[in-house]
Design a protein around this motif. Structure first.
Motif, short mmCIF file in Angstrom:
data_model
loop_
_atom_site.label_atom_id
_atom_site.label_comp_id
_atom_site.label_asym_id
_atom_site.label_seq_id
_atom_site.Cartn_x
_atom_site.Cartn_y
_atom_site.Cartn_z
N ALA A 282 0.82 -1.22 0.00
CA ALA A 282 0.00 0.00 0.00
C ALA A 282 0.86 1.26 0.00
CB ALA A 282 -0.96 0.00 1.18
N GLY A 283 1.94 1.23 -0.78
CA GLY A 283 2.76 2.41 -0.94
C GLY A 283 3.76 2.68 0.17
N SER A 284 3.93 1.76 1.12
CA SER A 284 4.91 1.95 2.19
C SER A 284 5.53 0.60 2.54
CB SER A 284 4.26 2.59 3.43
OG SER A 284 3.23 1.75 3.92
N LEU B 132 -6.71 -1.99 13.71
CA LEU B 132 -6.35 -2.06 12.29
C LEU B 132 -6.63 -0.73 11.59
CD1 LEU B 132 -7.74 -5.59 11.33
CD2 LEU B 132 -5.39 -4.98 11.91
N ALA B 133 -7.78 -0.14 11.88
CA ALA B 133 -8.14 1.12 11.23
C ALA B 133 -7.19 2.24 11.61
CB ALA B 133 -9.58 1.49 11.58
N SER B 134 -6.62 2.18 12.82
CA SER B 134 -5.73 3.25 13.26
C SER B 134 -4.43 3.29 12.47
CB SER B 134 -5.42 3.10 14.76
OG SER B 134 -4.63 1.95 15.00
N VAL B 135 -4.09 2.18 11.81
CA VAL B 135 -2.87 2.15 10.99
C VAL B 135 -3.21 1.99 9.51
CG1 VAL B 135 -1.43 1.25 12.85
CG2 VAL B 135 -2.61 -0.35 11.33
N GLY B 136 -4.47 2.23 9.15
CA GLY B 136 -4.87 2.21 7.75
C GLY B 136 -5.16 0.83 7.20
N LEU B 137 -5.51 -0.13 8.06
CA LEU B 137 -5.81 -1.49 7.60
C LEU B 137 -7.25 -1.85 7.94
CD1 LEU B 137 -2.60 -3.41 8.80
CD2 LEU B 137 -3.09 -2.62 6.48
#
Length: 399
Positions: free
Chosen positions: A143-145, A204-209
């Motif tokens: 995902a770009g990182s 998960l949402a806090s780190v973009g997952l």
């Protein structure tokens, strides 16, 4: 002269008495000395006796059978023959040959003790290590990182050839500015089905997952047994499965348009609403869509935020982003300019201009100059007038 003669006579007469006293004193001294010698000898004999007794007690051979005390010959052969006989009732007797075992007694012979083998002495230079953990780390692009994946393997002992449990996690800076540990996979044993994801949906949402992207990332963990898993190989608990199904389910809203967040290459032309939804379900990037009924056009989107009224549109969004949707009261007009006080003029496209005004409570209307790609946001609205090339919007006020 007479006095001297008398004194001399007295002294001569006292000589026998003094000699007797000296003899008596000498006898007393000798008696005391003899008594001290006798006491010392008695103490020495007592000490010798105690030592001999201790030696006899502790140095006695336990295998030597001690003689039993003699049995008195005058005892009768039957100790009860001299007792008076009593007549017992028959109902007090216990018939048969049953016996009641007494607690702590047994007729079985004692088994000889088995000598246990002596374990070999531990090697102090190479002691055993228990609860041993080995890690396997891997950096993967996603995902770009770049993500650092760390897989831990627990061994009961460092000498065990196989681990018993394993896990995989990553550390990431959350949107709160705090680094969090995100648990991706649990492997209860080398042969059991791995479980993923492990961390909560909020973490998960806090780190973009989300669940899907977490399983995708978990499939890239490195294991000591060189196991490989696809995202669909992981198991989830029943509650998580229900939540995942709800997150993937679409909810449709007729007469609403989801502004912005279009995927590249949109729209897809000449498709039905069902075909548009099927294409979105097949693309994991697609979280929402807008279907233009008038032109049979499908706009798939990677997110959804602002919804605006549009009679020719149908909007659909997955449950995972349903909480992010905001219904705006903007009313749109083409080739029309809104007159009022502008507080911001920025270069933008039309969708971003709409989203910016809808999300800003200060904004009561906007004008988008299409030829020049300029967006003007207004905090006061007085009137409107025709103006070619300008698309505008005004928030409806409640009466």
């Amino acid at each position: 002269m007479l006095e001297q003669a008398i004194d001399l006579q007295i002294k001569r007469s006292a000589i026998p008495t003094l000699q007797a006293e000296a003899d008596a004193h000498d006898k007393i001294v000798r008696a005391n000395a003899f008594r001290r010698m006798a006491s010392g000898a008695a103490i020495a004999l007592a000490a010798i006796g105690i030592g001999v007794g201790v030696w006899l007690v502790f140095d006695r051979d336990p295998t030597v059978i001690q003689p039993e005390p003699p049995v008195a010959q005058n005892q009768p052969s039957n100790p009860n023959e001299n007792l008076p006989k009593e007549t017992k009732k028959s109902e007090d007797r216990i018939s048969g040959e049953e016996t009641i075992a007494e607690e702590g007694k047994t007729d079985k012979p004692k088994s000889p003790s088995i000598e246990q083998p002596t374990p070999p002495p531990a090697d102090p230079a190479n002691p055993d290590t228990f609860d041993f953990v080995k890690f396997a780390n891997r950096k993967v692009p996603y995902a770009g990182s770049t993500w650092q994946l760390e897989s831990g393997h627990h061994f009961e002992s460092e000498k065990n050839p196989t681990w018993d449990t394993a896990w995989c996690y990553t550390r990431r800076l959350a949107n709160t500015g705090v680094e969090v540990q995100v648990s991706l996979v649990n492997r209860p044993s080398p042969t059991s089905t791995p479980q993923a994801p492990v961390s909560s949906s909020e973490t998960l949402a806090s780190v973009g997952l989300d669940d899907n992207s977490a399983r995708e990332l978990a499939s890239r963990c490195l294991w000591l047994d060189e196991a490989n898993f696809a995202p669909g190989d992981f198991d989830m608990g029943p509650e998580r499965k229900e939540a995942a199904a709800a997150a993937e389910a679409f909810s449709l809203q007729d007469g609403w348009d989801a502004i912005g967040n279009d995927l590249p290459g949109m729209p897809a032309w000449n498709v039905s609403l069902e075909q548009c939804q099927a294409q979105c379900e097949a693309d994991r990037r697609c979280l929402a869509l807008t279907y233009d009924k008038k032109h049979a056009a499908c706009f798939m989107k990677n997110n959804g935020s602002i919804l605006v009224r549009s009679p020719d549109a149908v909007m659909a969004a997955k449950g995972s982003i349903k909480a992010n949707l905001q219904y705006s009261s903007l009313v749109f007009a083409k080739d029309t300019v809104v007159v009022g006080g502008a507080y911001a003029n920025v270069r933008s496209n039309y969708a971003d201009c709409v989203v910016a005004c809808a999300a800003d409570q200060r904004c009561l209307g906007f004008n988008f100059d299409g030829p020049n790609k300029m967006c003007a946001m207004l905090d006061t609205v007085t009137s409107s007038s025709p103006f070619k090339g300008v698309a505008s919007g005004v928030k409806a006020t409640r009466s």
